[in-house]
Design a protein around this motif. Structure first.
Motif, short mmCIF file in Angstrom:
data_model
loop_
_atom_site.label_atom_id
_atom_site.label_comp_id
_atom_site.label_asym_id
_atom_site.label_seq_id
_atom_site.Cartn_x
_atom_site.Cartn_y
_atom_site.Cartn_z
N LEU A 51 0.85 -1.39 -0.18
CA LEU A 51 -0.12 -0.40 0.15
C LEU A 51 1.11 1.48 -0.24
N CYS A 52 0.43 2.11 -0.74
CA CYS A 52 1.65 3.49 -0.90
C CYS A 52 1.14 4.22 -0.35
N ASP A 53 1.45 4.85 0.79
CA ASP A 53 1.24 6.40 1.87
C ASP A 53 0.34 7.20 0.94
N ASN A 71 7.09 8.41 -1.30
CA ASN A 71 8.19 7.86 -1.40
C ASN A 71 8.25 6.95 0.06
N LYS A 72 6.75 6.54 0.92
CA LYS A 72 6.57 5.87 1.67
C LYS A 72 5.13 4.73 1.24
N VAL A 73 5.90 3.38 1.64
CA VAL A 73 5.09 2.45 1.21
C VAL A 73 4.93 1.21 2.67
N PHE A 92 5.36 -4.10 7.46
CA PHE A 92 6.31 -3.01 7.06
C PHE A 92 6.20 -1.82 6.57
N ARG A 93 6.64 -0.41 6.96
CA ARG A 93 7.04 0.62 5.88
C ARG A 93 7.97 0.66 5.43
N THR A 94 7.99 1.40 4.36
CA THR A 94 9.82 1.96 3.83
C THR A 94 9.50 3.38 3.35
#
Length: 819
Positions: free
Chosen positions: A372-374, A379-381, A389-391
């Motif tokens: 899921l994209c922010d 730049n956050k997923v 997790f979130r990267t």
């Protein structure tokens, strides 16, 4: 004394060909699983194999149920019930069917793969959820309560939900595809025009083989009549074709716009332009359409998946796309791909935790993979499988070495087999990274041949042969040429070697690798390409020694004869190109959101005693629910093997400890393997897929709302409640792990005294059986025979069966008592 007849059932186990082992390494067999003190719910692959096996006849290789069979049988049952209603009285419902009473649990939902926020609710609390085995459910109070919206349907596996902008039309696709081992047949596509309150099956998808298993479905936000669906056949084989189906009239008619050999797992549209769509193909990459799904082109430059993929597109910048994939470019068996040019090229994201590359699927990417994209930061997923997790992707990059293979016209003759634990090009390529990074072309066709160094291995050898046992023989002709084309203006022909498995010169045979098959028939003509200039008259002095096949080795491949081809063969003019393809990798920062097994930092870890205290592992789908666009705050709705969870509202939801809340009360979708009843009372115990063994509360009549209490961990399987002593109960986990209580469930102890310590001797789904007349005498079964206990699991003795009644493994054994 009444006679007890014992029946032992042994199903033939499926035999699966293993991956190839590298020739210069010892075989690395995986050890048998050990009993755990606290069993974990971490065996989805075995559950799927079991479910497929019990639906497959002995004389078939896969389930033979026809699409829509459940729907047809339901209609027959309704007709029969209608006739019964006119003639029978007593415990009969108004529809003529014997009355069934739901006994719960009301607090332990099961595997969920689809979610939708229903448009039009200002509070954003109206959601739909699709259960893997329990149909469509709806909440209008943010998950505080749920109501089933498919009561009159057969038990449907819901794979996806899609809506147009105003929610005036909503679609639900059916059929659950997990892997080639498991798919649950569906009943086409259902449609709702009242915000998900009622549903009707689309007739064009009824009993249509193109819609037996629908992996994903989307509809245009502005035009609810435009639908795109990806579908796979129910009975998969390596040559099966998947389809992209398109409708422009609300599902009344359909056009197959693309057919692909392989598995299509997902379709997704760009958030700002429905004409731009992407489809994920298992083990291949991403297909792209720029005309609303009419035509498709492969868009996977830089991507090398070897399994399942899931795609997410940033709504902030739709050119930025992320893919979570079973892949090994990072060396950790899971890769996060990133494109900043709408899928034209792909790079890697450096997903690390505590300074190490991680398998963020924890070995289960085939089963649970979601991304899921922010909605406010491109730049956050968010992504994950067992854990979440979130990267945050950075701007600096590095290059990681990579090599790949391009086949141009050779696949009708040559099949490139896989090695084991070799990381390049889906395990089809061995590289000596210390050699120069050259590009090599193997050329086939009219007039193409050269000399090659021939090696023997000891007679009867298969895999795992040490390099020193490769003995040089001679310099013979092979039907191809090897060229270094790194400098196209000055190509150089190269030396090659090969392993002559059957000692008759270079040839190709169909793939055959099993240790049970004669070694001389194995397809092990390994081919070695040396970074040495070719001479047609003089073999290389470096290579023409024992073990010389590895000298100056540029590349090693593993060819076999393609299915349907025969040897000798007239090769078409064709090439296999092998070359360096370094991958750009972006730096990133990764944090956990939910660590289901406590592997990383125990954040938001599931508590199996109270599912509302922590996040259940095995995540399948996420959607954002935006609460304040100006403040850039939102919450995440999450579907997993424990039902539905929601994060708190934040600009960074799901990150902090305690961010998640369980929203599965009343979402009654547990998937039971076994159940039993307390003698004389309406109290129940049951074992459930990925949700342990649980009991309804003592002192109450169990109903649909009953909050079941934790009893035994791990996947819950068969149970027994002693018919003459209500304090004695048996529960079980996989592979013969049996637990026992003698105080009505207040405490449990292992009940394995006398059972074999080898779990592989028992079926995956542990079997328990007894007679209600003699409840203390309990039976279970293993590959050595039947175990009997005369003290309700206190101790066991083996009654061996001298004949070999199990062929393969004990996976499908069963034991039952006649009365």
């Amino acid at each position: 004394m009444k006679k007890i007849t014992l029946c032992v059932i042994a199903f033939f186990a499926f035999l699966w060909a293993g991956l190839e082992y590298r020739t210069d390494s010892p075989r690395q067999d995986r050890p048998a699983p050990l009993f755990n003190k606290i069993p974990k719910t971490d065996k989805p692959a075995k559950f799927l194999e079991l479910y497929r096996g019990i639906r497959t006849r002995d004389d078939a290789s896969s389930p033979q149920y026809e699409q829509n069979y459940k729907w047809r049988e339901l209609q027959k049952a309704k007709q029969h019930a209608s006739a019964r209603r006119r003639t029978l009285t007593g415990r009969i419902k108004s529809n003529g069917v014997l009355a069934w009473e739901e006994r719960g649990p009301g607090n332990v939902p099961g595997r969920t793969r689809a979610l939708l926020e229903v448009p039009g609710d200002p509070a954003k609390n109206t959601w739909l959820a699709g259960s893997a085995t329990g149909g469509i459910w709806r909440t209008s109070d943010g998950g505080a309560s749920w109501s089933e919206k498919s009561q009159d349907f057969p038990a449907l596996p819901i794979s996806s939900l899609a809506s147009n902008n105003d929610g005036s039309v909503i679609y639900a696709s059916t059929g659950e595809f997990v892997s080639s081992v498991f798919s649950a047949i569906g009943n086409g596509i259902f449609k709702s025009v009242d915000k998900g309150q009622t549903w009707q099956q689309l007739p064009a998808t009824n009993n249509n083989p193109e819609f037996s298993v629908i992996t994903r479905l989307i509809t245009s936000p502005s035009d609810g009549n435009l639908i795109i669906a990806t579908t796979v056949p129910h009975n998969l084989s390596k040559d099966s074709t998947s389809s992209i189906m398109r409708s422009v009239d609300g599902g009344s008619t359909w056009t197959k716009v693309k057919e692909i050999t392989g598995i299509l797992e997902q379709v997704i549209a760009s958030p700002d332009d429905f004409d731009i769509q992407y489809v994920a193909q298992h083990g291949e990459g991403v297909w792209k359409s720029i005309n609303g799904g009419l035509t498709w082109n492969l868009s996977g430059d830089g991507m090398q998946p070897n399994g399942r993929l899931e795609i997410a597109i940033s709504p902030v910048d739709p050119d930025k796309i992320y893919v979570a994939a079973e892949s090994n470019l990072s060396g950790a068996l899971a890769d996060l791909y990133y494109s900043n040019n709408a899928g034209n090229t792909w790079s890697l994201v450096d997903v690390q935790f505590n300074g190490e590359d991680i398998d963020f699927f924890e070995g289960q990417g085939f089963y649970d993979n979601t991304i899921l994209c922010d909605p406010f930061d491109a730049n956050k997923v968010y992504f994950g499988g067992v854990s979440l997790f979130r990267t945050t992707v950075g701007t600096s990059t590095t290059i990681i070495d990579n090599w790949n293979i391009t086949e141009n016209g050779t696949t009708e003759v040559i099949f490139l087999q896989s090695f084991q634990n070799i990381q390049y090009d889906d395990q089809r390529l061995t590289v000596d990274a210390s050699e120069p990074k050259i590009t090599v072309e193997l050329r086939f066709g009219s007039g193409k041949s050269q000399k090659a160094h021939r090696f023997f291995v000891p007679a009867g050898a298969t895999h795992g042969v040490d390099a020193s046992n490769y003995t040089y023989q001679d310099y013979v002709t092979v039907p191809f040429e090897a060229w270094d084309i790194t400098n196209p203006g000055n190509p150089q022909q190269l030396m090659v070697s090969f392993r002559d498995q059957n000692r008759n010169g270079f040839d190709l045979v169909p793939q055959k690798l099993a240790d049970t098959e004669p070694a001389q028939e194995h397809s092990r003509e390994y081919l070695y390409i040396h970074n040495l200039n070719y001479s047609p008259t003089l073999p290389s002095s470096q290579v023409m020694v024992n073990g010389g096949h590895e000298k100056n080795l540029a590349y090693n491949i593993f060819p076999a004869l393609a299915p349907g081809a025969s040897w000798p063969v007239a090769f078409p003019d064709s090439e296999i190109e092998i070359g360096y393809a370094g991958i750009l990798r972006y730096n990133a920062t990764t944090v956990t959101c939910a660590d289901g097994r406590g592997t990383f930092d125990n954040k938001n870890t599931a508590n199996q005693v109270d599912l509302d205290q922590g996040v259940h592992p095995d995540h399948h789908y996420m959607i954002p629910i935006i609460t304040n666009a100006l403040a850039k705050t939102y919450k995440i709705l999450l579907a997993n093997d424990g039902g539905v969870f929601i994060s708190k509202v934040s600009a960074n939801p799901g990150i902090a400890e305690g961010d998640w809340q369980f929203k599965g009360i009343g979402f009654n979708t547990s998937q039971f393997f076994g159940a039993d009843k307390r003698p004389g009372k309406d109290q129940y115990i049951g074992g459930m897929q990925d949700n342990g063994t649980r009991m309804s509360p003592d002192g109450e009549v169990a109903d649909a709302k009953s909050a079941y209490q934790y009893a035994v961990g791990g996947d819950g399987f068969e149970v027994l409640w002693n018919n003459k002593d209500e304090n004695k109960i048996l529960g079980s986990v996989y592979y013969g792990q049996i637990s026992r209580t003698t105080n009505g469930g207040l405490s449990w102890q292992a009940a394995t005294d006398g059972l074999s310590p080898n779990p592989q001797e028992f079926p995956f789904l542990t079997k328990l059986a007894n007679s209600k007349d003699f409840p203390e005498r309990v039976f279970t079964v293993g590959s050595n025979g039947v175990y009997v206990s005369d003290n309700f699991g206190g101790s066991w003795t083996l009654t061996g069966i001298p004949q070999r009644f199990v062929v393969g493994s004990a996976f499908y054994l069963d034991v039952e008592v006649s009365r």
